[in-house]
Design a protein around this motif. Structure first.
Motif, PDB file in Angstrom:
ATOM      1  N   UNK A  75       0.867  -1.173   0.000  1.00  0.00           N
ATOM      2  CA  UNK A  75       0.000   0.000   0.000  1.00  0.00           C
ATOM      3  C   UNK A  75       0.907   1.227   0.000  1.00  0.00           C
ATOM      4  N   UNK A  76       0.819   2.086  -1.018  1.00  0.00           N
ATOM      5  CA  UNK A  76       1.794   3.172  -1.179  1.00  0.00           C
ATOM      6  C   UNK A  76       1.893   4.120   0.007  1.00  0.00           C
ATOM      7  N   UNK A  77       0.808   4.328   0.734  1.00  0.00           N
ATOM      8  CA  UNK A  77       0.844   5.263   1.864  1.00  0.00           C
ATOM      9  C   UNK A  77       1.485   4.636   3.104  1.00  0.00           C
ATOM     10  N   UNK A  78       1.701   3.341   3.107  1.00  0.00           N
ATOM     11  CA  UNK A  78       2.351   2.646   4.223  1.00  0.00           C
ATOM     12  C   UNK A  78       3.712   2.048   3.856  1.00  0.00           C
ATOM     13  N   UNK A  79       3.863   1.585   2.625  1.00  0.00           N
ATOM     14  CA  UNK A  79       4.972   0.695   2.301  1.00  0.00           C
ATOM     15  C   UNK A  79       6.013   1.272   1.357  1.00  0.00           C
ATOM     16  N   UNK A  80       5.929   2.563   1.044  1.00  0.00           N
ATOM     17  CA  UNK A  80       6.976   3.153   0.230  1.00  0.00           C
ATOM     18  C   UNK A  80       6.532   3.484  -1.187  1.00  0.00           C
ATOM     19  N   UNK A  81       7.502   3.730  -2.034  1.00  0.00           N
ATOM     20  CA  UNK A  81       7.247   4.138  -3.416  1.00  0.00           C
ATOM     21  C   UNK A  81       7.225   2.925  -4.338  1.00  0.00           C
ATOM     22  N   UNK A  82       6.778   3.155  -5.561  1.00  0.00           N
ATOM     23  CA  UNK A  82       6.846   2.081  -6.548  1.00  0.00           C
ATOM     24  C   UNK A  82       8.290   1.666  -6.802  1.00  0.00           C
ATOM     25  N   UNK A  83       9.222   2.600  -6.693  1.00  0.00           N
ATOM     26  CA  UNK A  83      10.631   2.231  -6.836  1.00  0.00           C
ATOM     27  C   UNK A  83      11.049   1.286  -5.708  1.00  0.00           C
ATOM     28  N   UNK A  84      10.590   1.558  -4.491  1.00  0.00           N
ATOM     29  CA  UNK A  84      10.881   0.648  -3.371  1.00  0.00           C
ATOM     30  C   UNK A  84      10.338  -0.749  -3.665  1.00  0.00           C
ATOM     31  N   UNK A  85       9.129  -0.802  -4.194  1.00  0.00           N
ATOM     32  CA  UNK A  85       8.526  -2.091  -4.540  1.00  0.00           C
ATOM     33  C   UNK A  85       9.355  -2.795  -5.599  1.00  0.00           C
ATOM     34  N   UNK A  86       9.714  -2.071  -6.646  1.00  0.00           N
ATOM     35  CA  UNK A  86      10.519  -2.675  -7.716  1.00  0.00           C
ATOM     36  C   UNK A  86      11.829  -3.233  -7.174  1.00  0.00           C
ATOM     37  N   UNK A  87      12.509  -2.457  -6.342  1.00  0.00           N
ATOM     38  CA  UNK A  87      13.792  -2.912  -5.803  1.00  0.00           C
ATOM     39  C   UNK A  87      13.624  -4.163  -4.947  1.00  0.00           C
ATOM     40  N   UNK A  88      12.555  -4.199  -4.166  1.00  0.00           N
ATOM     41  CA  UNK A  88      12.324  -5.364  -3.315  1.00  0.00           C
ATOM     42  C   UNK A  88      11.980  -6.600  -4.144  1.00  0.00           C
ATOM     43  N   UNK A  89      11.111  -6.439  -5.140  1.00  0.00           N
ATOM     44  CA  UNK A  89      10.750  -7.587  -5.975  1.00  0.00           C
ATOM     45  C   UNK A  89      11.969  -8.124  -6.714  1.00  0.00           C
ATOM     46  N   UNK A  90      12.806  -7.214  -7.201  1.00  0.00           N
ATOM     47  CA  UNK A  90      14.017  -7.636  -7.912  1.00  0.00           C
ATOM     48  C   UNK A  90      14.948  -8.420  -6.989  1.00  0.00           C
ATOM     49  N   UNK A  91      15.184  -7.886  -5.796  1.00  0.00           N
ATOM     50  CA  UNK A  91      16.068  -8.556  -4.848  1.00  0.00           C
ATOM     51  C   UNK A  91      15.487  -9.890  -4.388  1.00  0.00           C
ATOM     52  N   UNK A  92      14.175  -9.931  -4.164  1.00  0.00           N
ATOM     53  CA  UNK A  92      13.526 -11.165  -3.717  1.00  0.00           C
ATOM     54  C   UNK A  92      13.615 -12.240  -4.795  1.00  0.00           C
ATOM     55  N   UNK A  93      13.358 -11.847  -6.036  1.00  0.00           N
ATOM     56  CA  UNK A  93      13.458 -12.803  -7.139  1.00  0.00           C
ATOM     57  C   UNK A  93      14.876 -13.337  -7.275  1.00  0.00           C
ATOM     58  N   UNK A  94      15.861 -12.451  -7.187  1.00  0.00           N
ATOM     59  CA  UNK A  94      17.257 -12.866  -7.332  1.00  0.00           C
ATOM     60  C   UNK A  94      17.694 -13.797  -6.205  1.00  0.00           C
ATOM     61  N   UNK A  95      17.262 -13.497  -4.996  1.00  0.00           N
ATOM     62  CA  UNK A  95      17.731 -14.275  -3.837  1.00  0.00           C
ATOM     63  C   UNK A  95      16.995 -15.595  -3.666  1.00  0.00           C
ATOM     64  N   UNK A  96      15.666 -15.601  -3.869  1.00  0.00           N
ATOM     65  CA  UNK A  96      14.878 -16.784  -3.512  1.00  0.00           C
ATOM     66  C   UNK A  96      14.351 -17.559  -4.716  1.00  0.00           C
ATOM     67  N   UNK A  97      14.253 -16.919  -5.870  1.00  0.00           N
ATOM     68  CA  UNK A  97      13.888 -17.632  -7.084  1.00  0.00           C
ATOM     69  C   UNK A  97      12.498 -18.223  -7.108  1.00  0.00           C
ATOM     70  N   UNK A  98      11.602 -17.692  -6.281  1.00  0.00           N
ATOM     71  CA  UNK A  98      10.218 -18.179  -6.248  1.00  0.00           C
ATOM     72  C   UNK A  98       9.280 -17.173  -6.912  1.00  0.00           C
TER      73      UNK A  98
END
Length: 348
Positions: A217-240
């Motif tokens: 939720x953008x008003x609680x969890x950051x910017x779309x850039x924050x989301x993109x960075x997290x999804x990228x890192x999560x995909x790279x690290x866990x591969x799920x």
């Protein structure tokens, strides 16, 4: 075999809205909510299930009825076990009343037995979910205090208890149908360090699951850039595969009709996305593309939380007013907003 990109909606309140006389409209014509959603490009529906809710909605009986409607249309079905009689989220992970006095072994059996009971009932009527969440936003744990892992409870022993509880639910799902995909859902869409900490703990305890779920939720969890960075890192690290299983954005801030909103001020908005139907559509378009662009094709979809929770009645089974009515994809009278059609811009 390539999987479909899930364009999902959580419509758990819809059953109650319809029972209270609320309706939905497309181009001025009253229609079934699921028909409207499906014609707009939606291909997945998420429902929460509570053990014994005070209001009588989102229980097993009502879930069985809604599941028939969902599966009859060939829609993907995601079932979200809260393991509570009410909301389970980062601030509330309270045991069902019937489980409050159980010891830990009894609690494990209760999770396993209840999960098996629900899914067996769905299987009997031919409406098994395609995917199941074992817990809802369980970043701080679930079934407090036994499965609590935040604050002073952030200990090795508590993490072992939490993962044992989750594995009890997972084992029940696998026993009913090993083809059901298992999701673990946390609420750290823009927060890579917290995501990493949680998922590494689950990895260490060998929790058996298929899909990572996030809330954003953008008003609680950051910017779309924050989301993109997290999804990228999560995909790279866990591969799920990853689904952002909860999001929303306002189409208005107008409270002149006595509404009170969670998102009610300009300072909660993000630059470039005004609180208009057009701004909401732009947010959904950019958000969905960001998820779909997750590396290695691991961003497999999203769900908008309660797009149809219109202010159709004064009293709600959850015991508080509807403060979400400007975060829906329908207006206050139940008319479809054109922002919903963004779902149709993304391939099957």
């Amino acid at each position: 075999m390539a999987r479909h990109f899930l364009k999902g909606m959580d419509i758990s309140f819809t059953d109650e809205i319809e029972a209270g006389g609320g309706s939905y409209f497309e181009n001025g014509e009253q229609r079934d909510i699921l028909d409207i959603l499906q014609r707009s490009g939606v291909n997945s529906i998420r429902l929460r299930i509570w053990n014994d809710p005070a209001g009588g909605y989102c229980n097993l009986e009502r879930t069985l009825a809604m599941a028939k409607r969902i599966k009859s249309r060939g829609l993907h079905f995601l079932l979200d076990f809260h393991y509570s009689d009410r909301w389970a989220d980062p601030a509330n992970q309270w045991k069902p009343k019937a489980w409050e006095d159980l010891n830990f072994d009894g609690l494990l059996e209760a999770v396993r037995g209840y999960t098996h009971e629900v899914l067996s009932a769905l299987a009997e009527q031919g409406t098994l979910p395609d995917m199941v969440q074992v817990g809802n936003e369980i970043t701080p744990g679930m079934l407090w205090d036994d499965g609590k892992v935040d604050g002073e409870y952030d200990t090795d022993d508590q993490w072992e208890k939490l993962t044992d509880l989750v594995n009890a639910g997972v084992s029940a799902v696998r026993a009913v149908d090993p083809g059901i995909e298992l999701m673990i859902h946390i609420d750290r869409g823009g927060d890579w360090p917290s995501t990493l900490k949680f998922l590494e703990r689950f990895e260490r305890h060998e929790v058996d699951f298929d899909v990572i779920g996030q809330s954003f939720y953008p008003w609680w969890h950051g910017t779309l850039r924050d989301l993109r960075d997290n999804l990228t890192a999560t995909a790279d690290r866990f591969g799920k595969p990853i689904i952002v299983v909860e999001t929303a954005y306002p189409w208005t801030l107008d409270q002149t009709k006595g509404h009170s909103f969670i998102v009610g001020s300009e300072d909660q908005l993000h630059e470039g996305y005004p609180a208009t139907v057009e701004g909401q559509a732009a947010y959904l378009r950019d958000f969905a593309k960001l998820v779909a662009d997750t590396p290695d094709g691991l961003g497999i979809g999203f769900h908008w939380w309660e797009p149809a929770w219109i202010p159709s009645q004064e009293q709600w089974s959850v015991g508080h007013p509807n403060n979400w009515a400007n975060l829906t994809l329908f207006d206050f009278e139940g008319n479809k907003l054109h922002s919903l059609d963004v779902c149709g811009e993304f391939g099957e």
